[in-house]
Design an enzyme around this catalytic site. Structure first.
Site, short mmCIF file in Angstrom:
data_model
loop_
_atom_site.label_atom_id
_atom_site.label_comp_id
_atom_site.label_asym_id
_atom_site.label_seq_id
_atom_site.Cartn_x
_atom_site.Cartn_y
_atom_site.Cartn_z
N GLY A 68 -35.80 23.53 -11.02
CA GLY A 68 -34.75 23.89 -10.07
C GLY A 68 -35.06 25.15 -9.27
O GLY A 68 -34.84 25.20 -8.06
N THR A 69 -35.57 26.16 -9.94
CA THR A 69 -35.84 27.41 -9.24
C THR A 69 -36.90 27.21 -8.17
O THR A 69 -36.77 27.71 -7.05
CB THR A 69 -36.29 28.49 -10.25
OG1 THR A 69 -35.18 28.79 -11.09
CG2 THR A 69 -36.74 29.77 -9.56
N ASN A 155 -22.70 26.36 -11.30
CA ASN A 155 -23.22 26.35 -12.67
C ASN A 155 -22.40 27.19 -13.62
O ASN A 155 -22.39 26.95 -14.81
CB ASN A 155 -24.67 26.86 -12.67
CG ASN A 155 -24.80 28.21 -12.01
OD1 ASN A 155 -24.36 28.42 -10.88
ND2 ASN A 155 -25.40 29.15 -12.71
N THR A 241 -51.47 19.74 -9.56
CA THR A 241 -51.63 18.48 -10.28
C THR A 241 -50.28 17.99 -10.79
O THR A 241 -49.52 18.77 -11.36
CB THR A 241 -52.60 18.67 -11.46
OG1 THR A 241 -53.86 19.05 -10.92
CG2 THR A 241 -52.75 17.41 -12.29
N CYS A 329 -27.56 36.99 -16.74
CA CYS A 329 -28.31 38.00 -17.47
C CYS A 329 -29.38 38.52 -16.53
O CYS A 329 -30.27 37.81 -16.13
CB CYS A 329 -28.94 37.38 -18.69
SG CYS A 329 -29.75 38.59 -19.70
#
Lengths: 414, 359
Positions: A68-69, A155, A241, A329
């Protein structure tokens, strides 16, 4: 153990584990030309077709990434750079104030290094974006907008954004729209084709798939500058890859999550409501954060006045209940959540919050375990909050103290 | 027993936590985040406040198999330790922030939170002993930290555990290596943890700005200039930059800091010697002493030990008459009283003078 942190990561599905491990026994770089390479390529392409089908996209729109990042960074930076190259006046980035850090930090990087002008779009007390605010922002100078990014569902507090309305606005002005749908897939109906979104972030480990595998769904006509240069494996937009076992596992997880979505969402929403009302019966002053109805079925995000989130987390952990504090965090230090702050919460409310997120392994026993423990845990955390004196309402100067009306106006109760 | 092990990321607190586990206690590790913007990597000789240090603490907790959390005490630390540090220097005192941190953070904010959360005690890696509730010096005289713990009351000490008091630092390091703790050879920390570059004067100047004034001798004659009296400490010799040399060329030292007139008074080493130390706010580590008595006193974190006759005044003041004159006794530091190796208590130095010229 009661695992209530599915929004962080959800247990891998047994079917996925066996498929991934089976594929791991097979050699082959999907870019190689020989038989093994072709076999790996076939697995990747079949997975691409299956993932596309599950998300109502075309196979050629799937760009596999490392999660996701990476997908968020690729969309934000890649589309910004491409659209600015087409027209140097396009330097504005409009993003909601409640985006994940993968989006927020990417736009801030573009502001610092690539001359982007970032506008954070405000949200209401439920964390929901007002499309009118986006419209006003676009209309100030539509030509200068490079990209709009609004997540499908939040989220932290679980609020679902009005993506269809947002997509109408961006389409009207021919502006690219990105949406981080990491939390939405498997929880809400997600059709890439119907959504009007140009680029959409998805990831495997929130669906019961493997870690470190994700995708950016990218419309064919949207140009995107690559961040990783090399072999050009994925449409020349992403090099590296291909992780054949991960991709195969991702496709299977997405298929299963979408197939099971309706039944699962109904079941989880019922459990979640039971969880929230059960907690409220034990702790009457608990506050629900996020939208009362337009929210992810498995998300319960709650504030416990007078408590520190870290005390609650530790005490629940000691009783075998795993969840997350409502705060992001940052560098190992819990910071008050930017999401709750954007929703207008004061710092004590933001710091005294917990996210309990349910998923495919959650059961009524999990809910009952929390309800059974919560009163004692909150009572103890409250005493600790008083004892440590850190940021309890009473220790703040009067001006910083939350007023009753402020607290109850924030999302309130369901 | 349920205990909370305060883990800085250093070798001492890691071994202390390990010994608590060996004792059969239910141990939870906590790293205190004392800065809102911690540096990513440890630099110089600071040993507890970077993200790398919290990772070290986490890895030690992993090896010990105990739960581990990071608790944010940055705000309390700022208010109770850093702001106090600056305010003390501003009024011409020389504070000890480690002592203040023990008094206000580790054995106050942290201990109170731990007790409220159901723990019985806080375990730290301080080099000191607690025997039957009595605070004692460590067997390792060079590493002894009883001085910075002497501000704790008997009540606070009743919830403290110091497992390292019977070991030397070398033994602690060897034990850490034996236990497979990666911090075994991590360098000791020396500097003030919140002053990254070790430049206290620069830190204070940033907080307080430039306040130029005179450096004078005892007669009031101007010998030089300074950019802020708060940057000096009693007994300091370096960094005076005096323009007028002393007669006979003998070195000169800071005798006192006069915040009201913003002057720094300097004089000879002999002028620096004091034998009467006035203190305020005595704290007794076991039972409160009410009659006058004789004991040993320590006037700085390291060294400066003398015999003393202690007189207790009715107004809470405490006066120590030293048997051996001492140099560099700074207001703001603690005077710690010992009976042999046993700590009796402490008090904050308010002033010092020379009364007995023949001593």
């Amino acid at each position: 153990m009661t695992y209530l942190d599915h929004a962080a990561t959800t247990p891998m599905l047994e079917e996925v584990i066996s498929t991934v491990s089976q594929q791991m026994h097979t050699v082959g770089n999907a870019s190689s030309l020989h038989t093994s390479g072709r076999a790996a390529r076939r697995m990747v392409e079949e997975a691409r077709e299956r993932l596309a089908a599950a998300l109502d996209a075309r196979p050629s729109e799937v760009v596999f990434t490392g999660g996701g990042t990476e997908s968020d960074n690729l969309a934000i930076k890649g589309i910004y750079l491409a659209r600015r190259a087409e027209n140097p006046a396009r330097t504005r980035l409009l993003v909601s104030a409640v985006e994940h850090h993968a989006v927020l930090d990417a736009v801030q990087w573009l502001a610092a290094h690539e001359g982007a002008e970032v506008e954070f779009l405000p949200v209401d007390g439920y964390g929901m974006l007002d499309p009118a605010a986006l419209a006003a922002s676009i209309e100030r100078d539509p030509e200068s907008v490079a990209l709009v990014s609004v997540m499908w569902a939040n989220n932290e507090v679980g609020t679902v954004q009005p993506i269809a309305e947002i997509a109408e606005l961006t389409a009207e002005h021919g502006i690219a729209l990105h949406s981080d749908a990491v939390q939405a897939v498997g929880a809400l109906p997600v059709s890439f084709a119907a959504s009007g979104v140009d680029a959409m972030t998805v990831t495997a480990h929130k669906l019961g798939g493997p870690y470190g595998t994700g995708a950016l769904l990218l419309k064919r006509e949207v140009s995107c500058v690559p961040l990783l240069h090399g072999g050009g494996q994925e449409r020349d937009v992403r090099s590296g890859t291909l992780d054949t076992p991960g991709i195969v596992g991702f496709a299977l997880a997405a298929e299963l999550a979408v197939q099971r979505r309706a039944a699962s969402a109904a079941r989880l929403a019922e459990l979640r409501d039971q969880l929230i009302s059960g907690i409220r019966a034990q702790v009457p002053d608990v506050l629900l954060n996020g939208h009362p109805t337009e929210r992810l079925p498995g998300n319960a995000h709650l504030s416990f006045p007078g408590c520190e989130g870290d005390s609650l987390l530790m005490l629940l952990d000691a009783r075998g209940i795993e969840c997350s504090t409502g705060s992001a965090c940052s560098a190992g230090v819990a910071q008050a959540s930017h999401v709750l702050i954007a929703m207008g919460a004061d710092e004590p409310r933001a710091r005294g919050s917990l996210r309990l997120s349910l998923g495919h392994t959650s059961s009524e026993a999990d809910v009952l375990a929390v309800i059974d423990s919560i009163a004692a845990v909150v009572e103890r955390a409250r005493r600790a909050g008083m004892a440590s004196g850190a940021l309890t309402a009473a220790s703040l100067p009067a001006a910083a103290r939350p007023s009753g009306s402020q607290l109850s106006s924030l999302g309130g109760r369901i | 027993m349920r205990v909370l092990a305060a883990m800085s990321g250093g070798v001492d607190s890691a071994v202390a936590a390990a010994r608590a586990v060996d004792a059969g206690w239910d141990v939870t590790g906590v790293h205190l985040a004392l800065s809102r913007q911690p540096a990513t990597l440890r630099t110089g000789s600071r040993g507890c406040c970077s993200v790398e240090d919290s990772h070290d603490a986490r890895r030690s907790a992993d090896v010990l198999g105990i739960p581990f959390y990071i608790w944010d005490f940055a705000e309390r630390f700022q208010a109770e330790v850093i702001d106090d540090f600056v305010a003390e220097y501003e009024v011409g005192h020389t504070p000890n922030p480690c002592l203040r941190c023990n008094e206000k953070i580790k054995f106050a904010a942290l201990l109170d939170k731990a007790l409220a959360l159901g723990f019985d005690a806080v375990v730290t890696g301080h080099h000191a002993k607690l025997i039957d509730g009595q605070l004692m010096r460590s067997v390792d005289a060079g590493k002894d930290q009883s001085y910075v713990l002497a501000v704790l009351t008997a009540e606070q000490l009743s919830h403290a555990v110091f497992p390292l008091g019977d070991s030397t630092k070398d033994q602690v390091r060897a034990e850490a290596a034996q236990r497979g703790l990666a911090v075994a050879d991590k360098p000791d920390s020396h500097d003030i943890c919140f002053i990254a570059d070790g430049n206290t004067q620069g830190f204070l100047q940033k907080q307080l700005g430039e306040r130029p004034g005179d450096i004078v001798d005892s007669s009031g004659a101007v010998l030089g200039a300074h950019s802020g009296a708060f940057g000096f400490t009693v007994g300091q010799r370096k960094g005076l930059n005096l323009t007028t040399p002393a007669p006979g060329g003998e070195p000169r030292y800071v005798l006192s800091i006069q915040p009201k007139s913003n002057t720094v008074v300097v004089g000879s080493a002999r002028d620096l010697e004091v034998d009467l130390v006035c203190c305020a706010r005595p704290v007794w580590t076991s039972s409160a002493l009410t009659a006058d008595f004789e004991c040993l006193v320590q006037l700085r974190a390291h060294g400066m030990v003398s015999g003393a006759a202690i007189t207790l005044a009715a107004d809470g003041q405490l006066v120590a008459r030293l048997t051996e004159p001492q140099r560099g006794v700074a207001p703001g530091q603690a005077l710690v009283m010992y009976d042999g190796d046993r700590v009796l208590g402490s008090a904050t130095i308010t002033s010092a003078e020379r009364v007995c010229m023949t001593a």
